[in-house]
Design an enzyme around this catalytic site. Structure first.
Site, PDB file in Angstrom:
ATOM      1  N   PRO A   2       0.795  -1.219   0.000  1.00  0.00           N
ATOM      2  CA  PRO A   2       0.000   0.000   0.000  1.00  0.00           C
ATOM      3  C   PRO A   2       0.827   1.267   0.000  1.00  0.00           C
ATOM      4  O   PRO A   2       1.761   1.423   0.778  1.00  0.00           O
ATOM      5  CB  PRO A   2      -0.815  -0.114   1.280  1.00  0.00           C
ATOM      6  CG  PRO A   2      -0.015  -0.970   2.169  1.00  0.00           C
ATOM      7  CD  PRO A   2       0.771  -1.882   1.301  1.00  0.00           C
ATOM      8  N   GLU A   3       0.460   2.163  -0.877  1.00  0.00           N
ATOM      9  CA  GLU A   3       0.951   3.530  -0.851  1.00  0.00           C
ATOM     10  C   GLU A   3      -0.240   4.398  -0.469  1.00  0.00           C
ATOM     11  O   GLU A   3      -1.306   3.877  -0.135  1.00  0.00           O
ATOM     12  CB  GLU A   3       1.529   3.906  -2.221  1.00  0.00           C
ATOM     13  CG  GLU A   3       2.663   2.961  -2.648  1.00  0.00           C
ATOM     14  CD  GLU A   3       3.299   3.330  -3.982  1.00  0.00           C
ATOM     15  OE1 GLU A   3       3.250   4.510  -4.354  1.00  0.00           O
ATOM     16  OE2 GLU A   3       3.840   2.438  -4.634  1.00  0.00           O
ATOM     17  N   LYS A  53       1.346   7.208   4.974  1.00  0.00           N
ATOM     18  CA  LYS A  53       0.879   5.830   4.849  1.00  0.00           C
ATOM     19  C   LYS A  53       0.427   5.264   6.187  1.00  0.00           C
ATOM     20  O   LYS A  53       0.211   4.058   6.314  1.00  0.00           O
ATOM     21  CB  LYS A  53       1.996   4.951   4.267  1.00  0.00           C
ATOM     22  CG  LYS A  53       2.438   5.362   2.868  1.00  0.00           C
ATOM     23  CD  LYS A  53       3.711   4.625   2.444  1.00  0.00           C
ATOM     24  CE  LYS A  53       4.327   5.280   1.221  1.00  0.00           C
ATOM     25  NZ  LYS A  53       5.705   4.799   0.976  1.00  0.00           N
ATOM     26  N   ARG A 253      16.462  -0.199  -4.419  1.00  0.00           N
ATOM     27  CA  ARG A 253      15.099  -0.497  -4.860  1.00  0.00           C
ATOM     28  C   ARG A 253      14.986  -0.326  -6.368  1.00  0.00           C
ATOM     29  O   ARG A 253      15.645   0.510  -6.966  1.00  0.00           O
ATOM     30  CB  ARG A 253      14.110   0.426  -4.150  1.00  0.00           C
ATOM     31  CG  ARG A 253      14.352   0.430  -2.651  1.00  0.00           C
ATOM     32  CD  ARG A 253      13.139   0.836  -1.894  1.00  0.00           C
ATOM     33  NE  ARG A 253      12.010  -0.018  -2.181  1.00  0.00           N
ATOM     34  CZ  ARG A 253      10.764   0.327  -1.906  1.00  0.00           C
ATOM     35  NH1 ARG A 253      10.521   1.495  -1.383  1.00  0.00           N
ATOM     36  NH2 ARG A 253       9.786  -0.493  -2.169  1.00  0.00           N
TER      37      ARG A 253
END
Length: 263
Positions: A2-3, A53, A253
DNA sequence: AACACGACCTGGTAGC
DNA sequence: TGCTACCAGGTCGTGT
């Protein structure tokens, strides 16, 4: 997973489903949180909010339950008698026999109980809400001038903007036609305007899709709800110019970008 | 200030 | 089929 958009969807659903309910029994299935069980009992959920978040469940007695879903996870209310998933890490029995479930397959998520002052202190390190009125081109230009970070890392850094993650930062940079390695302080005004607009547009669109998907299925999957142009599409053609999408590593990343559009 | 890297966890999938 | 290796939407701490 989730963002900001997915967390916002969870937040809105929870607000509709859980506000006004009282926790009659809390079960924390991870040892480290066991001591929260007693402190949560008999608390009413008075409000549900989102910051970055983070999900914030305001409880009676001046406490804030902070939940962060991290890489995987979900927080939702089950009707009486519905089975909890095997990856449930905590659950809260409500006064009307429904159950609030914290499902967190990878167990990286965070649940902590804070006083409002403690939450205030923790929130101080969070940056601008990108969907708030205060997020302006002027604000972005000022922040950019102070940072030599690569654009992608800047967007991921929660102390600048709170809520963007790996998918939507890549998508925003693609829409703004900015190379992910470009230092923020070297972006000129037109690029900053494009980036501001792209961040807002991407997040608004994604919030809408996430809320629709979540209201229906009770789940979210960004890659199903949002038409990504570059994320996860290494070697496939850019929908804008047809050049093949590249994957590079930034700060450990994956970053996806189009070498044609983003310079 | 910025990067590199490991740690925290588990599950899905690609490849052999 | 079964094993292994690698990958994942996030963040923190340590070291350079």
């Amino acid at each position: 997973m989730p963002e900001l958009p997915e967390v916002e969807a969870v937040c809105r659903k929870l607000r509709a489903d859980a506000v006004g309910s009282t926790i009659v029994n809390a079960r924390m299935l991870r040892r480290r949180n066991r001591r929260l069980e007693d402190r949560l009992r008999s608390r009413e959920i008075t409000a549900v909010k989102r910051r970055g978040k983070n999900l914030l469940l305001h409880l009676s007695g001046e406490l804030v339950l902070r939940v962060h879903l991290r890489m995987s996870g979900n927080l939702y209310v089950l009707a009486a008698g519905q089975a909890r998933p095997a990856t449930t890490r905590a659950y809260f029995e409500l006064n009307d026999a429904r159950t609030l479930v914290f499902d967190n397959p990878r167990a990286l998520g965070i649940i902590e109980l804070l006083t409002p002052a403690e939450w205030e202190a923790a929130a101080a390190s969070l940056g601008m809400e990108p969907l708030s009125e205060e997020f302006t081109v002027e604000w972005l230009a000022a922040a950019a001038a102070r940072s030599r970070q690569p654009a992608k890392c800047f967007l991921l850094n929660q102390s600048h903007l709170a809520g963007l993650g790996n998918i939507y930062s890549a998508e925003a940079l693609h829409r703004a036609r900015i190379h992910p390695a470009k230092p923020m302080n070297r972006l000129r005004r037109p690029k900053l305007e494009a980036l501001h607009a792209a961040v807002v547009r991407v997040l608004r669109d994604a919030v809408k899709s996430a809320c629709n998907a979540y209201a229906g299925a009770g789940r979210y999957n960004s890659l199903e709800i949002f038409p990504v142009a570059v994320y996860g599409r290494e070697g496939r053609p850019c929908p804008v110019c047809g050049r093949l999408v590249r994957r590079i590593l930034q700060a450990g990343r994956a970053t996806y970008y189009c070498p044609g559009c983003q310079r």
